[in-house]
Design a protein around this motif. Sequence first.
Motif, PDB file in Angstrom:
ATOM      1  N   UNK A 170       0.821  -1.192   0.000  1.00 44.63           N
ATOM      2  CA  UNK A 170       0.000   0.000   0.000  1.00 44.63           C
ATOM      3  C   UNK A 170       0.858   1.247   0.000  1.00 44.63           C
ATOM      4  N   UNK A 171       1.921   1.183   0.714  1.00 46.88           N
ATOM      5  CA  UNK A 171       2.795   2.352   0.698  1.00 46.88           C
ATOM      6  C   UNK A 171       3.337   2.605  -0.691  1.00 46.88           C
ATOM      7  N   UNK A 172       3.640   1.524  -1.321  1.00 44.84           N
ATOM      8  CA  UNK A 172       4.189   1.679  -2.679  1.00 44.84           C
ATOM      9  C   UNK A 172       3.132   2.246  -3.589  1.00 44.84           C
ATOM     10  N   UNK A 173       1.957   1.726  -3.546  1.00 43.56           N
ATOM     11  CA  UNK A 173       0.886   2.197  -4.419  1.00 43.56           C
ATOM     12  C   UNK A 173       0.528   3.640  -4.087  1.00 43.56           C
ATOM     13  N   UNK A 174       0.502   3.924  -2.792  1.00 42.20           N
ATOM     14  CA  UNK A 174       0.176   5.292  -2.407  1.00 42.20           C
ATOM     15  C   UNK A 174       1.203   6.264  -2.953  1.00 42.20           C
ATOM     16  N   UNK A 175       2.377   5.864  -2.860  1.00 41.09           N
ATOM     17  CA  UNK A 175       3.424   6.720  -3.403  1.00 41.09           C
ATOM     18  C   UNK A 175       3.312   6.896  -4.894  1.00 41.09           C
ATOM     19  N   UNK A 176       2.896   5.827  -5.600  1.00 39.94           N
ATOM     20  CA  UNK A 176       2.723   5.923  -7.042  1.00 39.94           C
ATOM     21  C   UNK A 176       1.550   6.792  -7.404  1.00 39.94           C
ATOM     22  N   UNK A 177       0.435   6.680  -6.662  1.00 41.60           N
ATOM     23  CA  UNK A 177      -0.727   7.533  -6.946  1.00 41.60           C
ATOM     24  C   UNK A 177      -0.392   8.983  -6.681  1.00 41.60           C
ATOM     25  N   UNK A 178       0.422   9.225  -5.684  1.00 41.07           N
ATOM     26  CA  UNK A 178       0.799  10.611  -5.410  1.00 41.07           C
ATOM     27  C   UNK A 178       1.602  11.181  -6.567  1.00 41.07           C
ATOM     28  N   UNK A 179       2.353  10.344  -7.090  1.00 42.05           N
ATOM     29  CA  UNK A 179       3.122  10.805  -8.245  1.00 42.05           C
ATOM     30  C   UNK A 179       2.216  11.072  -9.426  1.00 42.05           C
ATOM     31  N   UNK A 180       1.125  10.327  -9.534  1.00 39.04           N
ATOM     32  CA  UNK A 180       0.212  10.517 -10.664  1.00 39.04           C
ATOM     33  C   UNK A 180      -0.916  11.479 -10.321  1.00 39.04           C
ATOM     34  N   UNK A 229      -3.278  11.167  -8.175  1.00 40.18           N
ATOM     35  CA  UNK A 229      -4.535  10.403  -8.023  1.00 40.18           C
ATOM     36  C   UNK A 229      -4.781  10.025  -6.586  1.00 40.18           C
ATOM     37  N   UNK A 230      -4.119  10.811  -5.734  1.00 37.80           N
ATOM     38  CA  UNK A 230      -4.309  10.420  -4.365  1.00 37.80           C
ATOM     39  C   UNK A 230      -5.724  10.738  -3.852  1.00 37.80           C
ATOM     40  N   UNK A 231      -6.407  11.620  -4.557  1.00 39.23           N
ATOM     41  CA  UNK A 231      -7.762  12.004  -4.137  1.00 39.23           C
ATOM     42  C   UNK A 231      -8.839  11.235  -4.904  1.00 39.23           C
ATOM     43  N   UNK A 232      -8.461  10.525  -5.981  1.00 40.48           N
ATOM     44  CA  UNK A 232      -9.436   9.769  -6.769  1.00 40.48           C
ATOM     45  C   UNK A 232      -9.395   8.322  -6.331  1.00 40.48           C
ATOM     46  N   UNK A 233     -10.508   7.743  -6.601  1.00 40.79           N
ATOM     47  CA  UNK A 233     -10.627   6.360  -6.229  1.00 40.79           C
ATOM     48  C   UNK A 233     -11.033   5.560  -7.450  1.00 40.79           C
ATOM     49  N   UNK A 234     -10.495   4.435  -7.586  1.00 39.58           N
ATOM     50  CA  UNK A 234     -10.804   3.516  -8.692  1.00 39.58           C
ATOM     51  C   UNK A 234     -11.321   2.258  -8.027  1.00 39.58           C
ATOM     52  N   UNK A 235     -12.580   2.062  -8.315  1.00 41.82           N
ATOM     53  CA  UNK A 235     -13.204   0.923  -7.682  1.00 41.82           C
ATOM     54  C   UNK A 235     -13.586  -0.140  -8.687  1.00 41.82           C
ATOM     55  N   UNK A 265      -9.988   1.408 -16.418  1.00 41.36           N
ATOM     56  CA  UNK A 265      -9.679   1.582 -17.855  1.00 41.36           C
ATOM     57  C   UNK A 265      -9.871   3.010 -18.271  1.00 41.36           C
ATOM     58  N   UNK A 266     -10.857   3.685 -17.698  1.00 42.77           N
ATOM     59  CA  UNK A 266     -11.039   5.092 -18.032  1.00 42.77           C
ATOM     60  C   UNK A 266      -9.837   5.911 -17.554  1.00 42.77           C
ATOM     61  N   UNK A 267      -9.488   5.555 -16.312  1.00 45.00           N
ATOM     62  CA  UNK A 267      -8.263   6.269 -15.805  1.00 45.00           C
ATOM     63  C   UNK A 267      -7.034   5.949 -16.615  1.00 45.00           C
ATOM     64  N   UNK A 268      -6.913   4.690 -16.969  1.00 49.80           N
ATOM     65  CA  UNK A 268      -5.735   4.284 -17.762  1.00 49.80           C
ATOM     66  C   UNK A 268      -5.741   4.945 -19.112  1.00 49.80           C
ATOM     67  N   UNK A 269      -6.987   5.022 -19.741  1.00 52.57           N
ATOM     68  CA  UNK A 269      -7.073   5.682 -21.041  1.00 52.57           C
ATOM     69  C   UNK A 269      -6.751   7.154 -20.903  1.00 52.57           C
ATOM     70  N   UNK A 291      -4.971   8.418 -18.567  1.00 52.65           N
ATOM     71  CA  UNK A 291      -3.508   8.504 -18.300  1.00 52.65           C
ATOM     72  C   UNK A 291      -2.677   8.338 -19.562  1.00 52.65           C
ATOM     73  N   UNK A 292      -3.191   7.367 -20.395  1.00 51.43           N
ATOM     74  CA  UNK A 292      -2.452   7.121 -21.657  1.00 51.43           C
ATOM     75  C   UNK A 292      -2.542   8.323 -22.563  1.00 51.43           C
ATOM     76  N   UNK A 293      -3.780   8.925 -22.562  1.00 56.53           N
ATOM     77  CA  UNK A 293      -3.937  10.106 -23.429  1.00 56.53           C
ATOM     78  C   UNK A 293      -3.063  11.241 -22.923  1.00 56.53           C
ATOM     79  N   UNK A 294      -3.049  11.384 -21.632  1.00 56.24           N
ATOM     80  CA  UNK A 294      -2.222  12.453 -21.058  1.00 56.24           C
ATOM     81  C   UNK A 294      -0.748  12.212 -21.340  1.00 56.24           C
ATOM     82  N   UNK A 295      -0.368  10.959 -21.219  1.00 53.81           N
ATOM     83  CA  UNK A 295       1.027  10.633 -21.522  1.00 53.81           C
ATOM     84  C   UNK A 295       1.346  10.882 -22.991  1.00 53.81           C
ATOM     85  N   UNK A 296       0.344  10.482 -23.819  1.00 57.21           N
ATOM     86  CA  UNK A 296       0.577  10.724 -25.267  1.00 57.21           C
ATOM     87  C   UNK A 296       0.672  12.229 -25.546  1.00 57.21           C
ATOM     88  N   UNK A 297      -0.241  12.964 -24.869  1.00 52.67           N
ATOM     89  CA  UNK A 297      -0.201  14.403 -25.086  1.00 52.67           C
ATOM     90  C   UNK A 297       1.113  14.991 -24.586  1.00 52.67           C
TER      91      UNK A 297
END
Length: 846
Positions: free
Chosen positions: A85-95, A97-103, A109-113, A115-121
């Motif tokens: 969890x610490x690792x994931x939390x740290x990764x979400x902070x980097x992205x 997404x610490x305030x969003x939740x993916x349930x 997939x929406x977040x990933x898309x 994220x992918x679009x943002x990365x592509x941009x």
Amino acid sequence: MMMASTDHSFLDLTDKETREKLSQWDRRADAMAPLTEKQTDSILDIRAAAETLPIPAELPIEDLCSLTSRSLRSPFTTTVPASTEDVLLKGFQMLDLENERIETAQQFFSWFSKLQTQMDQDEGAKHRKTRDHLNCYQEQCDAILSDVNAALEHLDSLQKQYLFVSNKTGTLHEACEQLLKEQSELVDLAESIQQKLSYFNELENLNTKLNSPTLSVNSEGFIPMLSKLDDCIEYVSSHPNFKDYPVYLAKFKQCLSKAMHFMKTHTVNTMQNLTNQLTKRDPLGLANADNAFTLYYVKFRAAAPKVRTLIEQIEQRSERIPEYHQLLEEIHQCYLDQREQLLSPSITSTITDLTSQNNKDHCALVRSGCAFMVHVCQDEHQLYNEFFSKPTPRLDELLEKLCLSLYDVLRPLIIHVIHLETLSELCGILKNEMLEDHVHNNAGQLGAFDAVVKQMLEDVQERLVYRTHIYIQTDIIGYNPAPGDLAYPEKLEMMEVGLSDVAVFSESPLDTNVKYSALQKPKMTLKELQSATAEIGVSVHRTTLSHTLHRAGLYGRVARKKRHVGESPNIWKKVLWSDETKIELFGHQGKRNVWVKPNTLHHPKNTIPTVKHGGVSSMLWGCFLSAGTRKPVRIEGMMDDAKYREILEGKPNNDPKHTVKASFEWFKGKHLNQLIKLNAVTVFLQASGVGGSPEIKEHYIDSKKDVDRHLKFSCEQFIQQQTHLFVGNLEEFLTKVSALKTMAIQGGPTYNLSQQPWAQPAKINDIVMATYRVMKSKLPSTLQSMSLYLANRDTEFILFKPVRNNIQQVFQRLHALLQEEYSGEDLQIIACPSMEQMNLLLSVNK
């Protein structure tokens, strides 16, 4: 645009296709992006290095599971985070997404898309930004390229304009150069025309100067005027195509004639006035000829500078201009005419005086006359060189004409000479003293004298041949000796008796006065001495004075021999004195005076016996300087000039007779028969020029060497005979003693010399006394015979010296033997004369 299309193609690819394409880049076969060996080696090096590196701490746990066992072969241990969890939390902070939740998966997939679009941009923004930068650069490059093209167009335009202007400038420069060239040509043409006109314009100036009453050939402007006139004539003559060529040439020639007339008038008047002045002083040219010659020479030489400059100008132009050559010849003729007018009477008078002074001495007359003409020729050449620098044959013609006056006087005297000695001496004087000593050393000035002397020499030689033929016919072939001619030694003894009767004069008061006067005035000649004795009332003949001075030891009372008396001592340091002496081994050729009665001149007691062909003699030469003497040299063979120069080794000599060659080349060897065949008719025809001169071939035989060889043999034989005559017994005794000692040395028996019967003191005394008696009795007669036959004390001393030395050596050997082998008592018995006694006995010849 290409980059944008590429970006869209990358976006359209799926992940699977992307992985597949990426896997195809480094396939072993048909790779899309094959690596080079170097790149492959680099990847292997990186892989080998990566295997030793530790696993990063930030790597998620999930990724650890994906690592193969191969990749985990690291000796290092990796620290794993405490919880996932610490690792994931740290990764979400980097992205963020610490305030969003993916349930649900849809949210993932929406977040990933998203994220992918943002990365592509984000990825595309970098590329677009790069593209925008590149587009900006491209626009800037396009603008620069446009500016460069515009600049090139302007440069092309400027180049075309420059070429146009350059062509125009070059054309203008060529035109200017052409104009300058034409201007220079016109200037040169104008100068050439002006120069040509100057020659013609100079005619008026020349006429004005030549017609001026104040014109003088000695003025400074006369010679430049001549040079200008010569240039004008040369220019006009070299352009015969000019219109007025004949007119101007004639006018210039007329000016040249006037100028040459002035020069000729001045030169001729100067010489003629000088001749008239000298003639008025001595109309006949007879008073004191020596002073007259000196005066004529000095006056003309003093006048030479007055006309020398003009004559030099004439000589310089004589080779180019014929008129000047003709003028020079006329001046030569005028000069020679004036000299002939002055010299002819004086030369005739001088030759006449010499003839009267030496009427009986033909040799002195020829020598003095030829020497006089030599001086005349030399003086005339020197004087001619003072006036002229170029020679002329007319001078030699004049000198030859003057020399012929001497020939005309001497030839009648020569053809009447009957003595062979005189003719031979004349040949020597003409050939050696005149031709070889004077003419050969100064052929340029004595050319005319050479021709006259050769003609005179031919006359003397013809006369000598004729008189020799007469002498051979009368005195040689027809010679009949009288009984007294062969009476030897009676004839010699009679001569000795006659000489003993010669009177001996005692010194008189006159002798004392003459000797005192001569010593007080060394330069006084016999003529002056005779005048001095006449002033005190005593009249004495010249011969008496000469004999008186000779008895007092004073010689050379002649003016020409006294010119050096009283000179500075330094002068004599530069003089080399040389002489040669002839040693008469048999007979004597000197003069002897005896008292004779009238008509008894040829009696045997009044004559001196001689040896045929002059006897035997030897010639010695020697010299000395102020620094010392030189060793005498014996002269072998004939003495000629080449041998004399070889002996002298370049040293000067003041005696002309030393270079005299043999005068009797006509009478050598076998040619004597040819001369005997000549008769008076043949000689007359040859002398008159009808038959020509006889052909005589030279065949040199050195008879002197042959005579010297016989003389040497005779002298050696005489020395041996006299030595044997005086000490022959002693030589035999000494020879026996030497043989006895030699036998003892070689091993034979030893004997006591005093015990030998032939070597006892009494026997030796007999031998010594007999030898001493022979020497006392025979030596005076021997010396008397030598004096009688040789008649020369020096020769007697030279010939007897070896005999005396041999006698002294024999007695020296005898003394040495007696001192060695005999006792004092025996020496008293032997009583051998001492060396002092022998030297005293032999000294009678010293």
